[in-house]
Scaffold this active site. Structure first.
Site, short mmCIF file in Angstrom:
data_model
loop_
_atom_site.label_atom_id
_atom_site.label_comp_id
_atom_site.label_asym_id
_atom_site.label_seq_id
_atom_site.Cartn_x
_atom_site.Cartn_y
_atom_site.Cartn_z
N GLU B 76 0.88 -1.08 0.03
CA GLU B 76 0.06 -0.02 0.11
C GLU B 76 0.83 1.10 -0.03
O GLU B 76 0.56 2.35 -0.57
CB GLU B 76 -1.05 0.01 1.15
CG GLU B 76 -1.97 -1.08 1.08
CD GLU B 76 -1.91 -2.43 1.35
OE1 GLU B 76 -0.69 -2.73 1.74
OE2 GLU B 76 -2.78 -3.12 1.28
N HIS B 145 -9.93 -5.57 9.92
CA HIS B 145 -10.85 -5.34 8.68
C HIS B 145 -12.06 -4.75 8.90
O HIS B 145 -13.14 -4.82 8.19
CB HIS B 145 -11.11 -6.82 8.06
CG HIS B 145 -9.72 -7.49 7.56
ND1 HIS B 145 -9.12 -7.92 8.34
CD2 HIS B 145 -9.35 -7.42 6.36
CE1 HIS B 145 -7.91 -8.53 7.47
NE2 HIS B 145 -8.18 -8.24 6.17
#
Lengths: 319, 342
Positions: B76, B145
């Site tokens: 990322e 998450h």
């Protein structure tokens, strides 16, 4: 093989960087420059050699030790000194200062206060050119310190996976702030990391401006032929501490002396005098011209107004 | 929250007008904007052939090819940074970060780079980067998450924060995000992807910084965004049965924040509930409450109620998970406290 004018140009760039940094240290001592200032002493051949091989359409991404890159890319000395002294006439209107100096007109996407952060930014610049199908490369200046940061590895891998026109200039000045390279990695030959990502990678003498120039020119060719990215590890030595207030006492004297004997300006001068028959007088003329330009730049900056606090607050309210 | 939710978009559906899924609305925004502007490209994990984990980028690779729909390594920091670099040099990248939790890996690039470039360069450089990501709890995805992390980005000058709650808003806000020049953190909600709502077929954009009254009312203002809007509307329906007329104000974008519409509603109802899915501590709701008390203190007839997530990581167990984040019943109770307080 190179013309006297070309070599004199390289010397001029390197001498300009040296004088610029010398004057900036002086201005810092006088209180005209605040914050951090990371001089480029000893690494001038890298900025000069790399930028001489780049084309006007190419991009560079710089580092916190970025004055040299900005100058070599054609940055205006007046606007640079104005920026570093925090004036409205500075290239970043006094908002960035030394650590964030940027000059988009010359394709310099900016210095960076975060070590390593410029690597993926350069990958993105190369990616944009690749998407648009343009003949451009992005050259990112980075360092031995950054080589141990995650984005160095990630960025190199991303660039390699897409075969982007991306050149990573790893300026190995052998110190990450105060930590010597031998202490921060078990493999101090940093170019080997590029090989692991399938990237053309080589190590060169970063104090020899012609070696830097030639290798970068090759890298530009490789990138335009689609065989990028390329990593160039340019070995050099930081002639001084990490920043202006760091005396660098941890740097062994004999090593510093060795690299001073291999000073990049001295090497460039020798090439000019010995190989192409330039004379001392011609070099002295260049130096005098640069000295004068530098005087004018400092004078311009110190007589420029500081940014208006009122205007800034009005802008901040809308932020 | 159930994964099937009834229509909750701002425009009511005229007869014959189509309704589409939230994820389809985002897909349409991307497709239409990419057709319009060749500088827009997408990058992220598994967005090409696979079409993304939530099918948002389905079939875009087919139409736009591998240079404009780029599957990246799971890295990322570097692909977000590449978005920054591409944006400075004239592109309009849409970087997809699969879960907002993973944006933590890219925080230097978002906060120290994207948010600062325009400012630090004295206006020379722009970063028209859209980071598309999704957050929120639901379906037992546990602590890494499920977070609602909008406050981290809300806190940073130089970023815009967009939190659409309906297909209509998602499409229009994404289009607006792709037509302006600042970095945008575009936060979708994982429970909304399969919700359906009316979306016109023609081109439109929803201007950033415009809150939307999703349900008008006079007795209490319920301020919400993202996944909390549909729960607030459900609470309002129950309140209506009890004779309480609640107004539900969807902020739609947290930065810019539509202070005017917030204050206007508060001055009308005199009572406020702010609903945020994120943990209570240091959240956006607290900041909005501080704005209301400073600007509309004299109008308030009761203390500002904040309904927020518990100050814990999100647990895996479904019963514990729903205990962590605001439910319709929590909003209902808070609205009654606000209304019946003397």
């Amino acid at each position: 093989m190179h013309s006297t004018e070309f070599l004199a140009g390289l010397y001029r760039t390197m001498y300009t960087i040296r004088v610029f940094e010398t004057r900036c240290v002086k201005l810092y001592r006088q209180g005209a420059i605040r914050g951090y200032l990371h001089p480029y002493f000893g690494q001038e051949a890298i900025a000069a050699g790399v930028c001489a091989a780049l084309r006007p359409q190419d991009y560079i991404v710089s580092t916190h030790r970025g004055h040299g890159h900005c100058i070599a890319r054609g940055g205006d000395l007046k606007r640079m000194v104005a920026e570093i002294t925090g004036r409205q006439a500075g290239c970043c209107k006094g908002r960035g200062g030394s650590m964030h100096i940027a000059d988009l007109e010359t394709g310099n996407l900016g210095a960076n206060g975060i070590v390593g952060a410029g690597v993926p930014i350069g990958v993105g610049a190369a990616m944009g050119a690749w998407i648009r199908g343009e003949d451009r490369v992005a050259a990112v200046f980075t360092s031995d310190g950054a080589a141990n940061n995650g984005v160095f590895a990630e960025g190199l891998n991303l660039a390699a996976s897409l075969r982007l026109p991306f050149i990573l200039i790893l300026e190995n000045n052998q110190y990450a702030v105060s930590t010597p390279i031998e202490q921060s990695t078990a493999e101090p030959e940093l170019f080997r990391r590029g090989l692991g990502y399938g990237v053309l990678s080589e190590r060169i003498d970063g104090n020899d401006v012609l070696a830097v120039y030639r290798k970068t020119a090759e890298a530009v060719r490789a990138c335009t032929q689609g065989s990028g990215p390329v990593l160039i590890e340019a070995v050099t030595y930081r002639q001084g501490g990490h920043h202006v207030n760091d005396p660098g006492q941890y740097m062994p004297k004999e090593r510093l002396e060795y690299y001073r004997s291999r000073d990049p300006l001295r090497i460039a001068k020798e090439i000019l005098l010995a190989r192409v028959g330039a004379n001392e007088e011609a070099l002295a003329r260049i130096e005098a011209e640069v000295d004068r330009e530098m005087d004018e730049a400092v004078d311009f900056a110190l007589h420029s107004p500081e940014p208006s606090v009122e205007a800034f607050l009005a802008e901040a309210a809308a932020y | 929250m159930a994964t099937t939710v009834k229509d909750s978009s701002s425009p009511s559906t005229p007869p014959g007008q189509r309704t589409i899924l939230y994820r389809e609305a985002i897909n349409e925004a991307l497709r239409e904007e990419m057709r319009r502007d060749s500088s827009i490209f997408l990058m992220g994990e598994g967005i090409g052939e696979r079409g993304g984990s939530y099918k948002v980028t389905l079939d875009l690779l087919k139409e736009f090819g591998p240079k404009r729909v780029i599957d990246t390594p799971i890295a990322e920091a570097s692909f977000t940074g590449a978005g920054v670099g591409a944006a400075i040099t004239g592109m309009r990248p849409v970087v997809e970060i699969l879960f907002i939790d993973f944006a933590m890996l890219a925080m230097d690039q978002i906060i120290n780079q994207a948010a600062k470039v325009n400012f630090m360069t004295g206006g020379q450089g722009h970063v028209p980067l859209v980071v598309r990501t999704q957050g929120g709890a639901g379906n037992g995805l546990a602590a890494q998450h499920s977070q609602s992390l909008e406050a981290l980005f809300y806190h940073i000058p130089g970023l815009k924060v967009v939190t659409p709650s309906t297909p209509y808003d998602a499409k229009g806000l994404l289009k607006a995000s792709l037509r302006q020049n600042d970095p945008v953190i575009f936060i979708e909600h994982k429970l909304l992807y399969m919700t359906r709502g009316p979306v016109p077929t023609g081109d439109y954009a929803v201007e950033l910084g415009q809150a939307d009254v999703k349900r008008p009312g006079n007795d209490v203002t319920i301020i919400a965004w993202s996944g909390m809007v549909s729960r607030s509307l459900a609470a309002a329906e129950t309140l209506a049965q009890e004779g309480i007329d609640a107004e539900v104000l969807d902020l739609r974008t947290l930065v810019p924040l539509d202070r005017e519409k917030v204050l206007e509603s508060v001055r009308k109802t005199d009572r406020v509930v702010i609903v945020q899915e994120a943990v209570r501590r240091g959240g956006v709701a607290s900041d909005i409450a501080s704005i209301i008390q400073a600007e509309a203190f004299d109008y308030l007839d009761s203390p500002i109620e904040i309904v927020a997530g518990k100050n814990t990581p999100i647990p895996y167990n479904l019963a514990l998970e729903s205990a962590c984040v605001p439910q319709t019943t929590d909003i209902l109770a808070a609205a009654k406290r606000a209304v019946y307080a003397t």
